[in-house]
Enzyme design. Structure first.
Site, short mmCIF file in Angstrom:
data_model
loop_
_atom_site.label_atom_id
_atom_site.label_comp_id
_atom_site.label_asym_id
_atom_site.label_seq_id
_atom_site.Cartn_x
_atom_site.Cartn_y
_atom_site.Cartn_z
N HIS A 202 0.85 -1.26 0.01
CA HIS A 202 -0.03 0.16 0.07
C HIS A 202 0.87 1.43 0.04
O HIS A 202 0.33 2.33 -0.24
CB HIS A 202 -0.93 0.14 1.30
C1 UD1 Z 1 -2.37 5.48 6.14
C2 UD1 Z 1 -1.06 5.87 6.69
C3 UD1 Z 1 -0.01 4.78 6.63
C4 UD1 Z 1 -0.69 3.36 7.02
C5 UD1 Z 1 -1.80 3.06 6.19
C6 UD1 Z 1 -2.46 1.77 6.47
C7 UD1 Z 1 -0.47 8.04 6.74
C8 UD1 Z 1 0.46 9.29 6.28
N1 UD1 Z 1 -0.39 6.89 6.25
O1 UD1 Z 1 -2.12 5.29 4.57
O2 UD1 Z 1 1.08 4.89 7.46
O3 UD1 Z 1 0.45 2.46 6.83
O4 UD1 Z 1 -2.84 4.26 6.42
O5 UD1 Z 1 -3.58 1.51 5.67
O6 UD1 Z 1 -1.31 8.44 7.73
N2 UD1 Z 1 -9.31 4.96 1.50
C9 UD1 Z 1 -10.63 4.53 1.41
N3 UD1 Z 1 -11.05 4.20 2.39
C10 UD1 Z 1 -10.63 4.46 3.75
C11 UD1 Z 1 -9.31 5.20 3.70
C12 UD1 Z 1 -8.85 5.45 2.72
O7 UD1 Z 1 -10.98 4.20 0.16
O8 UD1 Z 1 -11.20 4.00 4.58
C13 UD1 Z 1 -8.52 5.41 0.13
C14 UD1 Z 1 -8.70 7.07 -0.38
O9 UD1 Z 1 -8.83 7.07 -1.67
C15 UD1 Z 1 -7.60 7.63 0.28
C16 UD1 Z 1 -6.39 6.77 0.19
O10 UD1 Z 1 -7.08 5.43 0.35
O11 UD1 Z 1 -7.10 8.68 -0.55
C17 UD1 Z 1 -5.23 6.68 1.15
O12 UD1 Z 1 -5.80 6.79 2.45
P1 UD1 Z 1 -4.90 7.50 3.40
O13 UD1 Z 1 -5.50 7.56 4.99
O14 UD1 Z 1 -4.60 8.87 3.08
O15 UD1 Z 1 -3.43 6.98 3.33
P2 UD1 Z 1 -2.99 5.33 3.42
O16 UD1 Z 1 -2.53 5.14 2.27
O17 UD1 Z 1 -4.25 4.44 3.91
#
Ligand code: UD1
Length: 362
Positions: A202
């Protein structure tokens, strides 16, 4: 004294759960739980609350996704209101996600003490958002709870006072050991013959570029010809595979592609794996705790004890290196690891004991 516990994203929930279970068994500290809503999908959030027996949060900030600045700013704005209303003695943050940084900075500016669980980890890679989150959070925290000995020297080098730093072990392993007992009889849920592998990916550095992601996926596809590869897709990874037009690479009978899994369902699969390949932080530690070989698909790790003492191999992110390391693995080359000090399932108890003896007002 009152604690405000913060959880925001998937890797936080397994670190906050043991603290809550411990707090429920004592009366010296009162507490409330804040969920920032950084992760919000059922599979990324709610199902973890159910699996890990975490109660409904007292406050849900509903911040959702966005750029780093947007997400961090939203958490800060909303969390400040909660802090002002509650005025806790200590805000407890875990891990290294954006919510960790946002809530620690907000609390500190209101002169509220901050406790950081999983302090002191450093990858040395400032292109990782998590590294920035760790450094900022540790630099202002009053209680630094460290998972591995290397964290002690990192904090010492950065000038933290020794009386603020506590080597308590790894809280995620509390959740792991506790959950293993509960799922003893659970299998993969799917028919699978022979040894199998489990993959998670991820990290933006691996999945946000089409070339990089394709290179890794082709290597995994090759491995899937030798052993079944379970591959639960993080939303970010699933979206990018679709947007980049890479779905064809996954079209191989050896792949078991699945949505993000609950904690228990995922554990039921990976605990029986012959090999785990991941770019996650937590899984590097969890595989070391169970003695399962792990290839870390990254150029660095903030969790060096998993390499020095555990079963983790830092493979790098090129498909070529992944293939080569797998060839060695097939020939029987394995690391025999041991479980690092204080990864014993009792970390939450040590943390709550320290916090309950502190003389902070609130
Ligand atoms: C976040 C953490 C990372 C952790 C990871 C585990 C930060 C900087 N990063 O990264 O350290 O290892 O979580 O998963 O805090 N999205 C969904 N549904 C959700 C959440 C996210 O669809 O419930 C999608 C959205 O398009 C979003 C993308 O995933 O833009 C990224 O989510 P985000 O929380 O920004 O970062 P992660 O890559 O999940």
């Amino acid at each position: 004294m009152k604690l405000l516990l913060v959880a925001g994203a998937r890797p936080n929930f397994m670190k906050i759960a043991p603290l809550i279970h411990e707090l429920r068994q004592q009366s010296r500290l009162s507490w409330k739980l804040v969920h920032t809503g950084q992760h919000y999908d059922y599979e990324m959030s709610k199902v973890f609350f159910e699996d890990l027996d975490i109660p409904e949060p007292d406050f849900f900030l509903n911040v959702g996704s966005g750029t780093h600045a947007e997400q961090t700013a939203k958490v800060m704005t909303e969390f400040e209101k909660i802090c002002r209303a509650e005025m806790p003695g200590i805000v407890v943050v875990v891990g290294d996600v954006n919510s960790t940084l946002a809530c620690s900075v907000t609390a500190k500016k209101l002169q509220i003490k901050v406790a950081h669980v999983e302090a002191g980890l450093r990858s040395g890679d400032m292109t990782m958002p998590e590294e920035i989150n760790r450094i900022v959070t540790d630099s202002i925290s009053d209680f630094l709870f460290v998972t591995e000995k290397g964290g002690l020297s990192n904090l010492d080098r950065e000038g933290k006072r020794k009386d603020q730093v506590y080597f308590v072990g790894n809280i995620m392993i509390d959740t792991l050991f506790h959950s293993l007992e509960k799922i003893r009889r659970m299998g993969t849920g799917e028919a699978v013959e022979g040894p199998y592998a489990v993959v998670t990916l991820h990290r933006p550095s691996n999945v946000d570029s089409k070339e990089k992601l394709a290179d890794i996926l082709w290597a995994l596809r090759e491995i899937s010809l030798d052993m079944t590869v379970f591959f639960p897709l993080h939303p970010r990874t699933g979206k990018n595979i679709r947007d980049f037009g890479l779905l064809d690479i996954l079209d191989s009978p050896g792949f078991r592609i699945m949505p993000p899994l609950s904690y228990r369902k995922f554990l039921a699969i990976w605990k029986g794996a012959a090999l785990v390949m991941t770019d996650s932080g937590g899984l590097q530690e969890e595989t070391t705790a169970l003695g399962i070989p792990c290839f870390t698909i990254r150029e660095n790790t903030e969790r060096p004890v998993t390499i020095e003492e555990g079963t983790n191999i830092l493979v790098g992110t090129s498909g070529k290196r992944i293939r080569e390391t797998f060839q060695d693995f097939k020939k029987g080359k394995r690391k025999i690891g041991k479980v690092p000090e204080l990864w014993d399932g009792n970390t939450a108890g040590r943390i709550i004991e320290i916090l309950s003896q502190s003389r902070t007002e609130g």
